[in-house]
Design an enzyme around this catalytic site. Structure first.
Site, short mmCIF file in Angstrom:
data_model
loop_
_atom_site.label_atom_id
_atom_site.label_comp_id
_atom_site.label_asym_id
_atom_site.label_seq_id
_atom_site.Cartn_x
_atom_site.Cartn_y
_atom_site.Cartn_z
CD GLU A 223 -3.04 -1.06 2.20
OE1 GLU A 223 -2.73 -0.47 3.26
OE2 GLU A 223 -4.12 -1.66 2.03
CD GLU B 254 3.80 -20.70 12.91
OE1 GLU B 254 3.87 -20.87 14.13
OE2 GLU B 254 2.89 -20.06 12.36
#
Length: 297
Positions: A83, A114
């Site tokens: 963004e 992870e």
């Protein structure tokens, strides 16, 4: 840090009968719990401010923002990174997001990704972190192996490391150059850190990246003057911002914006100082991109 000791994994004592709540109470409980995310961020303001102050000189010197996380934390990092381009015209190559499990993990969980410390190191090393880069490392537990691997690689390369976690005394916050602990406590659904832990991380990412961009002169007053119009909404926003900052008519603002490729900063200088677009571009360059300095000079 053992998982059983993590506040974010401890069942909340406040809602043991959550599944029996009527819908209005259920919804209110979820909403009300988010206020704890905001308070956790408010409590961390001094650390967040320190992170911004340390990051700005490196970014001014040409550094990049490097994000690393897994699951919700990693996806929030991706969101913040992508963004920055439409909001601030921030070069895409200067906002790099690493997500455990790779791009496919943005849309579907990649089991075990992870837990791979070495892959975190390899992914960060592949991004070639350097001294002026700023690494934002996110893990609600503060102990995610992938993120700790990325942290290690970023530190070894000399990048500024900012660790963002939701449990006090975490390895991530302790080993990063600047640790930010967002003590959001137990989740209303036990262990679901996509809830207020995720909300708190989103607030911090918004705050850090936006504050950096303000310091880089990409905001004038509170106006988004360095946006990159990529759709009809943003072209209309550029026009409104230019009119608001200059009191120019819609026709004047549109004509000037078209001359400078809809670069709002340039249009504002041209209209306010009544100079050609080419001169406005030079004034901005001489002012280091500061619209305020270009107008006052």
């Amino acid at each position: 840090m053992k998982m059983a000791m993590l506040k974010t994994e401890t069942p909340s004592p406040q809602h043991p009968l959550l599944d029996q709540y009527p819908v209005p109470e259920l919804v209110a409980s979820f909403v009300d719990d988010q206020f704890n995310a905001v308070q956790a961020v408010r409590n961390a303001v001094p650390r967040i401010a320190r992170a911004v102050e340390a990051a700005v000189p490196r970014i001014e010197a040409g550094g990049r923002l490097l994000y690393a996380g897994a699951g919700t934390s990693g996806r929030l990092g991706v969101l913040d990174s992508v963004e920055l381009y439409p909001t601030f015209s921030w070069p895409r190559e200067r906002a790099v997001a690493l997500l455990a499990g790779g791009e496919q993990a943005m849309f579907a969980a990649v089991e075990g990704a992870e837990d791979d410390h070495d892959q975190g190191m390899r992914d960060m090393a592949a991004a070639r972190p350097a001294n002026n880069d700023v690494a934002l490392l996110l893990a609600a537990s503060g102990a995610t192996p992938y993120v700790l691997g990325a942290l290690q690689a970023a530190r070894e390369a000399g990048a500024l490391t900012i660790g963002i976690a939701n449990n006090a005394g975490s390895t991530l916050a302790g080993q990063a150059d600047i640790g930010i602990t967002l003590d959001t406590g137990s989740e209303i659904i036990s262990g679901s850190t996509r809830l207020k832990a995720g909300t708190s991380q989103k607030i911090v990412l918004n705050t850090i990246s936006s504050a950096i961009m303000v310091r880089l002169h990409k905001v004038y007053g509170n106006l988004m003057v360095d946006l990159k119009p990529t759709n009809a909404k943003l072209f209309a926003r550029a026009l409104r911002l230019t009119m608001h900052a200059t009191d120019a008519s819609e026709a004047q603002a549109r004509a000037t914006l078209e001359q400078c490729g809809f670069h709002v900063k340039v249009a504002i200088v041209a209209l306010r100082r009544q100079v050609p677009v080419e001169r406005a571009e030079r004034l901005l360059a001489e002012a280091g991109g500061s619209l305020r300095a270009a107008l006052d000079g």
